[in-house]
Scaffold this motif. Structure first.
Motif, PDB file in Angstrom:
ATOM      1  N   UNK A 170       0.893  -1.367  -0.269  1.00  0.00           N
ATOM      2  CA  UNK A 170      -0.430   0.230  -0.513  1.00  0.00           C
ATOM      3  C   UNK A 170       0.953   1.729   0.150  1.00  0.00           C
ATOM      4  N   UNK A 171       0.946   2.243  -0.757  1.00  0.00           N
ATOM      5  CA  UNK A 171       1.778   3.279  -1.377  1.00  0.00           C
ATOM      6  C   UNK A 171       0.869   4.599  -0.469  1.00  0.00           C
ATOM      7  N   UNK A 172       1.084   5.202   0.823  1.00  0.00           N
ATOM      8  CA  UNK A 172       0.868   5.954   1.425  1.00  0.00           C
ATOM      9  C   UNK A 172       0.851   7.072   0.457  1.00  0.00           C
ATOM     10  N   UNK A 173      -0.174   8.320   0.952  1.00  0.00           N
ATOM     11  CA  UNK A 173       0.396   9.556   0.441  1.00  0.00           C
ATOM     12  C   UNK A 173       1.382  10.295   0.588  1.00  0.00           C
ATOM     13  N   UNK A 174       1.759  11.562   0.926  1.00  0.00           N
ATOM     14  CA  UNK A 174       2.314  12.132   0.790  1.00  0.00           C
ATOM     15  C   UNK A 174       2.103  14.091   0.917  1.00  0.00           C
ATOM     16  N   UNK A 175       1.989  14.916   1.573  1.00  0.00           N
ATOM     17  CA  UNK A 175       2.401  16.070   0.627  1.00  0.00           C
ATOM     18  C   UNK A 175       0.912  16.819   0.559  1.00  0.00           C
ATOM     19  N   UNK A 176       0.503  17.988  -0.027  1.00  0.00           N
ATOM     20  CA  UNK A 176      -0.598  18.810   0.613  1.00  0.00           C
ATOM     21  C   UNK A 176      -1.736  18.411   0.149  1.00  0.00           C
ATOM     22  N   UNK A 179      -5.206  14.708   2.551  1.00  0.00           N
ATOM     23  CA  UNK A 179      -5.590  15.067   3.514  1.00  0.00           C
ATOM     24  C   UNK A 179      -6.334  13.812   4.287  1.00  0.00           C
ATOM     25  N   UNK A 180      -6.488  14.740   5.073  1.00  0.00           N
ATOM     26  CA  UNK A 180      -7.074  13.983   6.899  1.00  0.00           C
ATOM     27  C   UNK A 180      -7.973  12.685   6.211  1.00  0.00           C
ATOM     28  N   UNK A 181      -8.613  13.262   4.979  1.00  0.00           N
ATOM     29  CA  UNK A 181     -10.477  12.509   5.287  1.00  0.00           C
ATOM     30  C   UNK A 181      -9.168  11.130   4.102  1.00  0.00           C
ATOM     31  N   UNK A 182      -8.760  11.741   2.913  1.00  0.00           N
ATOM     32  CA  UNK A 182      -7.860  10.688   1.866  1.00  0.00           C
ATOM     33  C   UNK A 182      -7.267   9.894   2.400  1.00  0.00           C
ATOM     34  N   UNK A 183      -6.878   9.781   3.445  1.00  0.00           N
ATOM     35  CA  UNK A 183      -5.700   8.895   3.990  1.00  0.00           C
ATOM     36  C   UNK A 183      -6.176   7.609   5.030  1.00  0.00           C
ATOM     37  N   UNK A 184      -7.893   8.632   6.223  1.00  0.00           N
ATOM     38  CA  UNK A 184      -8.545   7.494   6.782  1.00  0.00           C
ATOM     39  C   UNK A 184      -9.545   6.507   5.485  1.00  0.00           C
ATOM     40  N   UNK A 185      -9.894   7.106   4.242  1.00  0.00           N
ATOM     41  CA  UNK A 185     -10.642   5.898   3.771  1.00  0.00           C
ATOM     42  C   UNK A 185      -9.613   5.260   2.554  1.00  0.00           C
ATOM     43  N   UNK A 186      -8.969   6.173   2.284  1.00  0.00           N
ATOM     44  CA  UNK A 186      -7.623   4.172   2.022  1.00  0.00           C
ATOM     45  C   UNK A 186      -7.592   3.586   3.035  1.00  0.00           C
ATOM     46  N   UNK A 187      -7.681   3.923   3.952  1.00  0.00           N
ATOM     47  CA  UNK A 187      -7.112   3.365   5.547  1.00  0.00           C
ATOM     48  C   UNK A 187      -8.992   1.903   5.035  1.00  0.00           C
ATOM     49  N   UNK A 188     -10.175   2.039   5.288  1.00  0.00           N
ATOM     50  CA  UNK A 188     -11.263   2.327   5.457  1.00  0.00           C
ATOM     51  C   UNK A 188     -11.586   0.785   4.451  1.00  0.00           C
ATOM     52  N   UNK A 189     -10.731   1.201   3.027  1.00  0.00           N
ATOM     53  CA  UNK A 189     -10.726   0.559   2.458  1.00  0.00           C
ATOM     54  C   UNK A 189     -10.199  -1.358   2.175  1.00  0.00           C
ATOM     55  N   UNK A 190      -9.253  -0.602   3.367  1.00  0.00           N
ATOM     56  CA  UNK A 190      -8.255  -2.097   3.186  1.00  0.00           C
ATOM     57  C   UNK A 190      -8.878  -3.034   4.477  1.00  0.00           C
ATOM     58  N   UNK A 191     -10.222  -2.445   5.017  1.00  0.00           N
ATOM     59  CA  UNK A 191     -10.498  -3.468   5.618  1.00  0.00           C
ATOM     60  C   UNK A 191     -11.242  -4.785   5.073  1.00  0.00           C
ATOM     61  N   UNK A 192     -11.255  -3.964   3.798  1.00  0.00           N
ATOM     62  CA  UNK A 192     -12.253  -5.295   2.996  1.00  0.00           C
ATOM     63  C   UNK A 192     -12.070  -5.989   2.340  1.00  0.00           C
TER      64      UNK A 192
END
Ligand SMILES: *[C@@H]1O[C@H](CO)[C@@H](O)[C@H](O)[C@H]1NC(C)=O
Ligand SMILES: *[C@@H]1O[C@H](CO)[C@@H](O)[C@H](O)[C@H]1NC(C)=O
Ligand SMILES: *[C@@H]1O[C@H](CO)[C@@H](O)[C@H](O)[C@H]1NC(C)=O
Ligand SMILES: *[C@@H]1O[C@H](CO)[C@@H](O)[C@H](O)[C@H]1NC(C)=O
Length: 455
Positions: A170-176, A179-192
């Motif tokens: 899983x590539x985590x994003x960085x930079x401006x 966002x918090x929301x994107x990060x959280x969405x990505x993590x939620x996807x991973x639980x599925x």
């Protein structure tokens, strides 16, 4: 001589990381023994029918019961056959602790065991030769961590892997744009599914855990509580603390012989109290904090040497003679002026003056900070800078300690373990009382520095 003398005695007797039924800390071998006896009795009375006899109560079961009592909030375990892998954790000790806790909490969210990450022994620009990773269990106790955090987060080792269902990278994003929301969405996807089916989710990217967080302060605090230094490092910290108390004892008996109202026998029984000051006045910090002051348009970040000395000297209830341990950067150890100018009755010491620099020199940066961190956490009074992560985590740990002892606000009355921020003006021209807001919704406020310190 100082406040909190009654509590002090209790703390001497009982001061270790076991806090089960007592609601306070216990430390010495005797304490541990006592604790085990109490657990054994508890097991015998309450749980014996479920064991096949007394022999059934082995160390593992004791640990289980012990950790259960620590984590009443969660009965459900974390899956032990699904893992999260994270890159090496870097930067200073306290940023590493925060990043580690974030990795743990991410794994918890995914209901996975975190593969034991490696830490960084040094700051990259200082000790080039010590850039190599250092395993988590060379610094913190692995088994202890899992037993204290059982049901909340778990660490696993690479030998636990079955290597059957593969690794999802899983590539985590960085930079401006990240966002918090994107990060959280990505993590939620991973639980599925299909991601959830992979045995290992491996996070890749640059320092992914220095980015966004989604967890409240109390979750971080819960992870920090499970971090216990390995015996060797803890012993070194204890040596430094005893050295400080020894200096204090010498000082008070010197003064005591000249003062008729001094009672020497009490000082033999109680550990001599000391104050620790995390004194950030080195040039790198001054440059950083001036920039920060401009950026945030506040004037309460940088404190000069003079201001720190003055405010510490004005702490209400602090009467000499008292030893002041100065946790300072190595560059200031050559600067004897940090040792002069303190109020009468306060005796400032640092590593060199205590003669403990040899203890520190044996270790890389990470371990040296871990020792200083312990010395500050154990101090009777701690004074730090609310914009420093190091100070903030010390204040957090001390706040937790007070809460465990039943104190809900340290702001008013005399309490054991008071902390202060010298960069903010408090009563009587002293430093401001400091207690971490445990119901804060994110660690961001304290990890990136703040002048909101609850009291
Ligand atoms: C993790 O998954 C297990 C098995 O599916 C479940 O029993 C447990 O409650 C879950 N734990 C958390 C913290 O979600
Ligand atoms: C799975 O792979 C890891 C790393 O390659 C190795 O250390 C481990 O022993 C393997 N486990 C099994 C059960 O094959
Ligand atoms: C900075 O703060 C001061 C007082 O707190 C205020 O008067 C001033 O307008 C602020 N400047 C900026 C650029 O926000
Ligand atoms: C602590 O933080 C919570 C949540 O952000 C906030 O509502 C509360 O007012 C804070 N408490 C204090 C004493 O600052």
């Amino acid at each position: 001589m100082l406040w909190g003398e009654v509590n002090l005695k209790m703390d001497l007797a009982c001061n270790c990381k076991y806090q089960m039924f007592f609601g306070r800390n216990l430390n010495s071998i005797t304490c541990k023994g006592l604790a085990l006896i109490v657990i054994a009795l508890f097991l015998r009375v309450v749980l014996l029918p479920s064991f096949s006899g007394y022999g059934g109560i082995d160390k593992k079961n004791l640990d289980l019961v012990h950790s259960r009592s620590l984590s009443l909030d969660s009965d459900n375990g974390i899956r032990k056959d699904k893992f999260l892998e994270v890159p090496q954790i870097v930067w200073g000790l306290n940023n590493q602790k925060i990043a580690f806790a974030r990795a743990c909490l991410t794994a918890r969210m995914l209901n996975r065991t975190l593969l034991m990450p490696s830490l960084r022994a040094s700051l990259f620009y200082k000790e080039i030769d010590r850039l190599q990773p250092i395993s988590f269990d060379k610094v913190f106790q692995f088994e202890r961590f899992n037993s204290f955090c059982n049901g909340f987060v778990q660490l696993g080792s690479y030998s636990d892997l079955r290597n059957q269902t593969g690794v999802y990278e899983l590539q985590k994003g960085s930079g401006r744009k990240w966002t918090v929301e994107r990060d959280l969405d990505q993590l939620k996807q991973l639980s599925k599914d299909p991601f959830d089916g992979y045995e290992v989710i491996r996070i890749v990217g640059k320092n992914p855990f220095l980015w966004h967080d989604h967890w409240p302060v109390k979750d971080y605090a819960r992870v920090f509580e499970c971090l216990v230094l390995v015996d060797e490092i803890a012993r070194e910290a204890d040596r430094v603390v005893s050295k400080i108390r020894e200096v204090g004892k010498e000082m008070s008996s010197r003064i005591g012989s000249a003062q008729s109202d001094f009672s020497p026998d009490s000082s033999l029984l109680e550990p001599v109290p000391y104050v620790a000051v995390h004194m950030r006045i080195e040039i790198d910090w001054m440059v950083h904090c001036k920039k920060l002051e401009r950026k945030l348009n506040v004037s309460e970040i940088c404190s000069s040497k003079r201001e720190i000395m003055e405010r510490v000297g004005n702490i209400v209830g602090l009467k000499g003679p008292t030893v002041i341990y100065l946790a300072v950067a190595d560059s200031l150890l050559e600067d004897s002026s940090v040792l002069t100018g303190w109020k009468e009755g306060l005796l400032p010491v640092e590593k060199n003056k205590l003669g403990v620099d040899g203890i520190y020199k044996k270790y890389p940066y990470l371990i040296q900070s871990a020792i200083d961190y312990e010395v500050c956490s154990k101090a009777d009074v701690f004074v730090g800078n609310s914009f420093s992560t190091f100070s903030s985590l010390v204040a957090l740990e001390r706040t937790q300690k007070m809460i465990r002892m039943g104190v809900t606000s340290s702001c008013g009355a005399d309490v054991r373990w008071p902390s202060y921020a010298y960069n903010i003006l408090g009563e009587s021209n002293g430093p401001h009382k400091w207690m971490t807001n445990m119901s804060d919704s994110s660690l961001k406020a304290i990890s990136y520095g703040s002048n909101i310190i609850t009291c």
